[in-house]
Design a protein around this motif. Structure first.
Motif, short mmCIF file in Angstrom:
data_model
loop_
_atom_site.label_atom_id
_atom_site.label_comp_id
_atom_site.label_asym_id
_atom_site.label_seq_id
_atom_site.Cartn_x
_atom_site.Cartn_y
_atom_site.Cartn_z
N THR A 1 72.98 -59.02 82.19
CA THR A 1 74.12 -58.79 83.07
C THR A 1 75.23 -58.03 82.35
O THR A 1 75.13 -57.74 81.15
N LYS A 2 76.29 -57.74 83.10
CA LYS A 2 77.47 -57.09 82.52
C LYS A 2 78.00 -57.90 81.34
O LYS A 2 78.36 -57.35 80.30
N GLU A 3 78.04 -59.22 81.51
CA GLU A 3 78.55 -60.08 80.44
C GLU A 3 77.67 -60.01 79.20
O GLU A 3 78.16 -60.05 78.07
N ASP A 4 76.34 -59.91 79.41
CA ASP A 4 75.42 -59.82 78.27
C ASP A 4 75.63 -58.51 77.51
O ASP A 4 75.67 -58.49 76.27
N ALA B 1 82.25 -52.20 80.72
CA ALA B 1 80.97 -52.88 80.50
C ALA B 1 80.03 -52.70 81.69
O ALA B 1 78.83 -52.44 81.52
N GLU B 2 80.56 -52.85 82.90
CA GLU B 2 79.71 -52.72 84.09
C GLU B 2 79.17 -51.30 84.21
O GLU B 2 77.99 -51.10 84.54
N GLU B 3 80.02 -50.33 83.93
CA GLU B 3 79.58 -48.93 83.99
C GLU B 3 78.53 -48.65 82.92
O GLU B 3 77.53 -47.96 83.17
N ILE B 4 78.73 -49.22 81.73
CA ILE B 4 77.77 -49.03 80.64
C ILE B 4 76.43 -49.67 81.02
O ILE B 4 75.36 -49.08 80.81
N ALA B 5 76.49 -50.88 81.57
CA ALA B 5 75.27 -51.57 81.98
C ALA B 5 74.51 -50.75 83.02
O ALA B 5 73.28 -50.66 82.99
N GLY B 6 75.27 -50.13 83.94
CA GLY B 6 74.64 -49.30 84.96
C GLY B 6 73.94 -48.09 84.37
O GLY B 6 72.92 -47.63 84.90
N LYS B 7 74.47 -47.58 83.27
CA LYS B 7 73.86 -46.40 82.64
C LYS B 7 72.48 -46.71 82.06
O LYS B 7 71.65 -45.81 81.92
#
Length: 299
Positions: free
Chosen positions: A70-73, A241-247
Motif C-alpha cells: 500500500t501507500k503506507e508500505d 507516496a501515493e503517486e510514487i506507489a501508482g508509478k
C-alpha cells in the motif's frame, strides 16, 4: 466375524477416500493441456490451475497491489533509516562535489541541459524575475509613498520659515499627489521595461561566476546540508507516496509476471505455499473413508 473381515471395510474406505482426494488434488494441476478425443475436449482438462492461471494472476495482482503493498508500505520503505541515509548521503555528496567546481554556472548547467532548453529557461527566468519585481513595485504603490514622503519633507523643510505661512496641507497635497500619481503611472507603464535590462545583467553576471564562488556566497556546513536534504526528501516522499506507489503499477506487474510463468512454475509456487494443507486434505480423505467403514460395521 474374523479380524480381517472387520478391518476390511474401514481399510477399503480409507483407501478409497485417500485415492479420491489424491486424484482431486492432482486434478488441480493436471493435465497441463486440454485432452481431446476427436473434436471434443474431455471435461476437467486442463486442470483447474492451468485453466485459471489468468484469474489467479489477476487475483494475486489485486491482493499485492491493494493489500500487501500500500501507500503506507511504500512510504515506510522509502523512509526506512537505511534508505533515507543512502539518499541523503548521495545528494549531500553531490552538493559537496558541486561546491568544489571551478567551471562557471553556465558551463556547469551545460553538462545537463542542451543549449536550446537552457536559453528557454533563462528567458523565462528573466521574465519571471522582471514580472515579480514590477508587480512588487505596483503593490508597494511607490507613487503614493513618494507623494506622502514628499509632502512630509516639504513641511519639515520649510517649517518655521515665512514660506510655511503659504504652504498649508491642501496646497502641498495638491502638488505632491499629482506627482505621485505620475510616478505610479510611469512605473505601471514603463517599470518592467526599465527593470528587465538590470535583471538580464544580473543573471548574466551570475552565469559567468564559478559555481564554487556562488556556493560560497551561501555558506552551509555539511551537517546543515544533510539536514536540508533529509527534510526535503522526507517531505517529498510523505506528500507523493501515493503517486510514487501508482508509478510502480504493482497490480499490473504481478499479473503480467504470473501470466508469463510456465504452468509448472505456478504449480511449484502454489505447492510451496499449500503443500502441507493439500497433504492434509488427502489424509483427511483417508480418515473419513476409514470412519465411514467403521460406521458400516455398526449399522
Amino acid at each position: 466375524m474374523s479380524m480381517i473381515e472387520i478391518l476390511a471395510g474401514p481399510v477399503i474406505g480409507a483407501v478409497i477416500g485417500y485415492c479420491t482426494n489424491y486424484i482431486a488434488v492432482k486434478m488441480l494441476f493436471r493435465p497441463l493441456k486440454p485432452v481431446k478425443i476427436g473434436d471434443r475436449t474431455l471435461p476437467f482438462t486442463p486442470g483447474i490451475i492451468p485453466r485459471g492461471q489468468s484469474r489467479i494472476a489477476r487475483a494475486l495482482g489485486e491482493a499485492v497491489g491493494e493489500h500487501l503493498l500500500t501507500k503506507e508500505d511504500i512510504c515506510g520503505m522509502l523512509l526506512a533509516q537505511e534508505t533515507k541515509e543512502t539518499v541523503v548521503e548521495a545528494v549531500a555528496g553531490r552538493i559537496r562535489d558541486i561546491q568544489d567546481r571551478e567551471d562557471t554556472l553556465e558551463e556547469f548547467l551545460g553538462h545537463y541541459v542542451d543549449r536550446e532548453d537552457y536559453d528557454s529557461v533563462k528567458e523565462h527566468l528573466e521574465e519571471f524575475v522582471t514580472e515579480k519585481i514590477g508587480k512588487g513595485l505596483e503593490d508597494l504603490d511607490v507613487g503614493t509613498i513618494i507623494a506622502e514622503e514628499g509632502a512630509k519633507e516639504v513641511r519639515e523643510k520649510f517649517s518655521g520659515s515665512m514660506v510655511s505661512m503659504f504652504l498649508n496641507d491642501d496646497l502641498i497635497r495638491s502638488i505632491a499627489v499629482p506627482i505621485g500619481n505620475k510616478v505610479g503611472e510611469y512605473i505601471r507603464e514603463n517599470g518592467r521595461e526599465k527593470i528587465r535590462p538590470l535583471v538580464v545583467g544580473e543573471i548574466a553576471a551570475a552565469e559567468n561566476k564559478p559555481v564554487a564562488e556562488l556556493m560560497d556566497s551561501v555558506p552551509l556546513k555539511d551537517e546543515k546540508i544533510r539536514e536540508l536534504v533529509e527534510d526535503a526528501y522526507v517531505t517529498f516522499v510523505t506528500h507523493h507516496a501515493e503517486e510514487i506507489a501508482g508509478k510502480f503499477h504493482v497490480e499490473q506487474v504481478v499479473e503480467e509476471k504470473v501470466n508469463q510463468m510456465d504452468v509448472l512454475e505456478v504449480e511449484h509456487l502454489l505447492l510451496g505455499v499449500m503443500k502441507k494443507e493439500l497433504n492434509a486434505v488427502v489424509n483427511l480423505g483417508a480418515l473419513i473413508g476409514f470412519l465411514i467403514g467403521l460406521l458400516n460395521l455398526l449399522f
